[in-house]
Design a protein around this motif. Structure first.
Motif, short mmCIF file in Angstrom:
data_model
loop_
_atom_site.label_atom_id
_atom_site.label_comp_id
_atom_site.label_asym_id
_atom_site.label_seq_id
_atom_site.Cartn_x
_atom_site.Cartn_y
_atom_site.Cartn_z
N CYS A 1 1.94 2.28 -3.48
CA CYS A 1 0.92 3.07 -4.20
C CYS A 1 0.98 4.52 -3.76
O CYS A 1 0.93 5.44 -4.60
N ASP A 2 1.05 4.74 -2.47
CA ASP A 2 1.10 6.11 -1.95
C ASP A 2 2.32 6.85 -2.48
O ASP A 2 2.23 8.02 -2.86
N ILE B 1 0.84 -1.20 0.00
CA ILE B 1 0.00 0.00 0.00
C ILE B 1 0.87 1.25 0.00
O ILE B 1 0.59 2.24 -0.69
N LYS B 2 1.96 1.19 0.72
CA LYS B 2 2.88 2.32 0.75
C LYS B 2 3.46 2.61 -0.64
O LYS B 2 3.71 3.76 -0.99
#
Lengths: 324, 324, 324, 324
Positions: free
Chosen positions: C219-220, C216-217
């Protein structure tokens, strides 16, 4: 008119070696350097739109201390009301200027805690969605401060009665005396916590984290850097506040809490939560004992006019039994 | 005197098959059944101290709808002020009694949205720290609602001017017309969001989640139950609000958002964040396109006195280009 | 004697602009630069003790391609066995020298895939516990590669029969023809996956991640850097493999998968898992559709002796129905 | 022919109160009950295709103990080789039948550890992707066991030389004597760990977890159930293995480790990692001290033919200094 305090907003620490502090706060914790000037370092988290922690070198012959804890207030009228309060209660105060805060009211509360209040502030674009610029675990924003004081009840009462704080949780000993209190203005669990003990001393200064994994990452980073001794307590889940937490110590011993996932307290019928001091689930819901240093060590605070605020002993003796 | 709204607090949905809804909300999402009586299901998240979602069967021949969106208010004086407002603006209103809410003011706003307001409420011990009783992904508390309305700007203005909401983010089209707005009372990003389109219709009802992993777990649970079609959009990171999110659809098509990790908006100089409607990072920071159903489908709302509120077309035409 | 292949271990890509690639792999993905010499970049994840991805500039007039996919083997005897196999099957092969790999056997399989095999390798201290040196999301180690081939069954059979791979999962169309296969040597779900389509082309090259939050990081970070278009598919949970995944595209279009949390396949009675091509839970357990580019785009592969391997059409026509 | 051991696969514990054990393992930890018959409970994690932990009541007058630790082997030939080994070394052994394991070879190693080996086993569909049926934190699969033995080096040598285990990490004292060893068959960090101390006794039995957050959830669940005392150590990051871990104690004191995110050891030139016993980062990378009980308490083991295996003192005296 009552002062309208928005939230806890800034702290100023003195440190013995600014480059060691920079390594800790910037290289390891990944805080953003908003300014590095006038011999000081102005830091912030990724959601902060202003500096929230200022580090400046100790003056000649002085030990590290906390120079002030600062609150953001709603308006200039609140500053007027605070001055009126100070005059009425004969609390030392004066106007000071700080970087980005042209009108900062420096004041000392009746218990010797060095406060500041400001409304006007220069803000900067935040870094919240600049994820490619985040470093380390990604400290997000100021959450709260915790001060060790000799008389929790009296201190709490003053903040509630004079500054409009609301109680969210509290701890009592076997005689139902207040051993600790968590009070808030912002609608979260606390802007300000009070713990019984010699003081006034800063127990810790806390940043909100985006999620528990970022707190675990902090431990890994400190371990990777061969500085596991900076990890004092946790990670764990607090009983009080239900937050996932970690306590770390900076090179001068100032204690920082990384904190996330508590709850909201906005309802008008919110009933403060009561804990017994020796409930094993109070400190850490998981029952983990707390290192003795956590109870015994705290940062000295600056007295109004310079010098260190003399610490008086806590009104209640002893510490919780769940200690190692 | 201005009404003092605390926060969005409850919704009432009608559903076609209460047992199917129970399977979805209780068996899969793990919501807690606070009451199951009078033919209805009263649900809550683990931090909620009161029911926050009531499901009741559709009446004979009626399709599923939203019966009301409810706000908690600070005091009885706020209810008086709301009645005065309703009288002044000729808004339909009456007192109703609901389970645990002896004095609930049912009112219809000028745009046809069915509102309720209450101060007095019976609360129950929360389940926040009863982790052994949490089920499924662990929905935590009501966060916000989102309503699709024909005229975002007019609707927003009424809530800001009459009810004291504050704007946190907004979206404009190429002519700088308001396409969406996020407004709040509680100090978070929003209690209430408005999106351009046929309405008034409920776009979604949202719960706060403890962390992103609990949202991922929701997807896994729905997939495990062979109901992947209930996952409509996400998980992802919103540009607006910065929250980590997921949209799911209940058996009647009511849309639920699971939401976590936004930011605070309490500062007096907070500057609302402006987005262009066709910025690819607006909807999902990661650029993911949104399914067309997300723009086209929403829940009908009940008109005051019964029947369905007729939906008028949105003032602005078209939908964002980042759609699939 | 049968060759004893340990695991997939390295890839060599050619790229049009090494500095753009460096920004992507090093500045954003945080890969560690083990060497930067001879005009090439040698990268690794934090668990890798050797370089695992080499990037070198395209030669004059050439488009980006995959120069080879490399396997680590148990011993020199395996290299002898591979040469015997190559001689027997008239597969092109020769010895090559690479940085840190003094004896690397370059070989082309019967389907035109450019392989290399090596036993001897110079290793370096890993960075696994040097958490303070991790950057970006923290890619951990090579996990697998995925190649698009015209005849999945024939290709799979050769790797199983000649190189001792074992089948863990597979996809069939309505005629029970193999549409995709996941085969392994290392005891995980796969070192090598095969998908029906024009080829041979590299579909993707994959790194193991420490946990879903690090994906997820990623993507961020890409969103923060205003490069959301580099995110092609996901994050999500695969049906096949059960892994949490993300597909991203580098500046030359080479596809990288970030992958974590699958399962082990060491048991002797492990029964390969069969999926139907059009099962909505196969690609993403959550039912998310796959972008068409994911099926249609892949990296060209270098033919033995230079030039690009000509791609033949896939034996099976059509792509899964769950596509957008 | 050398035995070909696949992996550690099962344990059998005796317990004083099966219903208390069921509450712990099933209601709180969420383990799946594969069978409940013949007065025993057969449990598994969500990835396990067979039971992996059997709990049976203590016989009259007996204290809780470990009846056996079982390994899955590649083939019947391995069982023959093990019998030959047992005959050669005069190790007690016999055939036993267990539920789902028709031919289980019960054997005692030269150090008194009760082993079993089996090839044939009845398997069941796993629950890995039946996420809606997962309960509690979601234990995934057997990972390893850890046995306290008087002579780590001798024990390790036998498993390496006779059963083909490979060393991944080890701990030495100041005299370079082996204080602990981690050995494996499966390509991970360990199937079997050995720690110096009175024994043979089972130190702990470990399950793999899907991610660190599921371990944190375990702590929350035990705290919610007012059983924080079941949490003995952690959560934390091990120095050895780099895994994120938690140690908990069942109602009979049997110690369970929840474990995730280590690394792979398949390379032929893998160099075992050496730790000094008193390195503060060895036990927990973050420097956390270990409770004394973790060193002093362990489960008794059953001797071949019944009765408890007598524990001999550890060859090395003392325990690591990082203890509380």
């Amino acid at each position: 008119m009552k002062p309208d305090i928005i939230r806890i907003a800034q702290a100023i620490f003195t440190v013995q070696d600014l480059s060691a502090s920079k390594e800790f706060y910037v290289d390891l914790l990944g805080m953003n350097v908003l300014h590095e000037e006038r011999g000081a370092l102005y830091l912030r988290g990724v959601e902060d739109r202003e500096w929230t922690l200022k580090l400046e070198p100790c003056r000649e012959g002085e030990a590290p201390r906390v120079r002030q804890l600062g609150y953001r207030v709603r308006d200039e009228a609140t500053l007027d009301a605070l001055i009126a309060l100070a005059d009425r209660q004969k609390l030392p105060h004066r106007w000071e200027e700080e970087l980005d805060r042209p009108r900062m009211l420096r004041m000392q509360d009746p218990f010797g805690i060095p406060l500041s209040f400001y409304h006007e502030v220069k803000t900067y674009p935040w870094l919240l969605q600049e994820y490619h610029q985040h470093r380390g675990p990604g400290l997000q924003r100021v959450d709260h401060c915790n001060v060790r004081v000799p008389d929790v009840k009296a201190t709490m009462d003053w903040y509630v009665n004079e500054l409009g704080f609301r109680l969210s949780e509290y701890t009592v000993d076997e005689q139902e005396q207040y051993w600790a209190a968590w009070i808030q203005r912002r609608g979260g669990v606390h802007d300000f916590a009070l713990t019984n003990g010699a003081g006034p001393c800063l127990h810790h200064w806390a940043y909100w984290m985006p999620d528990p994994m970022s707190i675990i990452k902090t431990c890994d980073i400190l371990a990777g850097a061969r500085q596991p001794e900076r990890i004092e307590r946790g990670p764990g889940r607090h009983g009080v506040s239900n937050a996932f937490f970690l306590y770390i110590r900076d090179p001068d011993g100032h204690r920082i809490e990384l904190y996330t996932s508590d709850y909201i307290t906005v309802d008008p019928d919110f009933v403060p939560i009561r804990w017994l001091r020796d409930d094993p689930r109070r400190q850490t819901l998981w029952g983990a004992k707390t290192p003795r240093s956590w109870f015994e060590e705290a940062s000295a605070m600056e007295a109004f006019g310079g010098g260190v605020q003399e610490a008086r002993e806590g009104a209640l003796t002893g510490i919780p039994v769940h200690v190692i």
